[in-house]
Design an enzyme around this catalytic site. Sequence first.
Site, PDB file in Angstrom:
ATOM      1  N   ARG A  37       0.827  -1.216   0.000  1.00  0.00           N
ATOM      2  CA  ARG A  37       0.000   0.000   0.000  1.00  0.00           C
ATOM      3  C   ARG A  37       0.859   1.263   0.000  1.00  0.00           C
ATOM      4  NH1 ARG A  37      -5.238  -1.577   3.780  1.00  0.00           N
ATOM      5  NH2 ARG A  37      -6.487  -2.202   1.996  1.00  0.00           N
ATOM      6  N   GLY A 380     -13.250  -3.753   1.013  1.00  0.00           N
ATOM      7  CA  GLY A 380     -14.639  -3.337   1.136  1.00  0.00           C
ATOM      8  C   GLY A 380     -15.088  -2.408   0.008  1.00  0.00           C
TER       9      GLY A 380
END
Length: 399
Positions: A37, A380
């Site tokens: 990330r 999500g």
Amino acid sequence: MSVLRTLSDIELANKVVLCRVDLNVPMQHGKVEDATRITRLVPTIKELVEKNAKVVLISHFGRPKGEFVREMSLAPLADAVSEALGGKEVKFALDCVGDKTQEAIREMSAGDILLLENVRFHKGETKNDPEFARALAGLGEIFVNDTFSCSHRTHASISGIAEILPAVSGRLLEEEVNSLQSVLGENLNGKVAAIVGGSKISTKIDALNSLVQKTDKIIIGGAMANTFLKAKGYNIGKSLCEDNLVDTAKEVLSNAEQENCKILLPVDVVVAKEFAEYSSCRVVSIDDVESDEMILDIGPATISELQQRLQKCQTLIWNGPMGAFEIRPFDVGTISLARVVANLTKNNSLISVAGGGDVVAALKVGGLTEEFTYISTAGGAFLEWLEGKVLPGVSLLYK
Ligand code: ADP
Ligand code: MG
């Protein structure tokens, strides 16, 4: 198609730019375990620095529920970001709002980088409290959202702040949205398959129902498959299963039939009596699971059946691992299936997109992240995108 406002649309020199990033990375003993990330944020941060902005990084870490929790401090991330930038200094502010933070920002020169402490140490963040959003927005002049992975949240540092300051997308968010839009946009090309796995149907039920309408087949694996197998009357022994969702699974199966979407469940599985590293396990046909066994992975016959099926598809969307991949040898199913997808992608017969923290971690273990057409950093948010929802954080960034 709507177009995002980007870093190219705004004057950045000498401006205090508040850049929301996702530094919620896996940590072990104060060290970053997987820097993916962070690495993916580098282009945005570098561009801001090169364009002489004063770069203020905002992120959350974990779920501290509005109070200071030492283990969830972002302090160790300042060095990690600095390392990803080749050693460029990244200062750290002990709070994300308040006098001291304002002072630290006033002391910045063009091209400096300051990382603020975890925004979730304040209750106003997840509540999207207007006063907290104003306190954050008051720190700077421009807002850059570079966290697609959090943009399904209506939180102060994602949507509240974007309603106050001029807001644009960072390069990573821009890449995520454009890639998903081109692969999974309105006109999905050819035959479309989805692979859905992981632990719970409960978190993915809306995505499943939406995929039933958009795809020709859905391959279900992981613990989620157990609930479906139970719904179809198979003995799943002591496998992880959501008993209260057996009826929901039945509904998904009947919706799929109506929509002409084929649901593919494992035909063979790897079972063990214990969930432990290298515990003794066996491969069995799906109707041979003993009552004291649990299903922990998909089996080889399932992989070869899926290989045949995927050869006839043009687009594949993948979320969730096929087994309990953290423990060997139950990673074999996920990695073998990922190899099948990687080969089909390499031969240009398949466009493959994967998203979700755990499945991406599994692909990384198998060294396969480069082999897919696109890997999303989001879990999500990726699911909500698949459901066809407009993500609140992204909707504020369109022209
Ligand atoms: P993702 O992050 O990719 O969306 P999830 O968070 O939904 O995936 O699920 C991942 C978890 O599911 C992993 O921790 C994995 O161990 C677990 N899991 C997958 N298959 C099984 C299984 N058969 N039994 C128990 N746990 C499983
Ligand atoms: Mg997960």
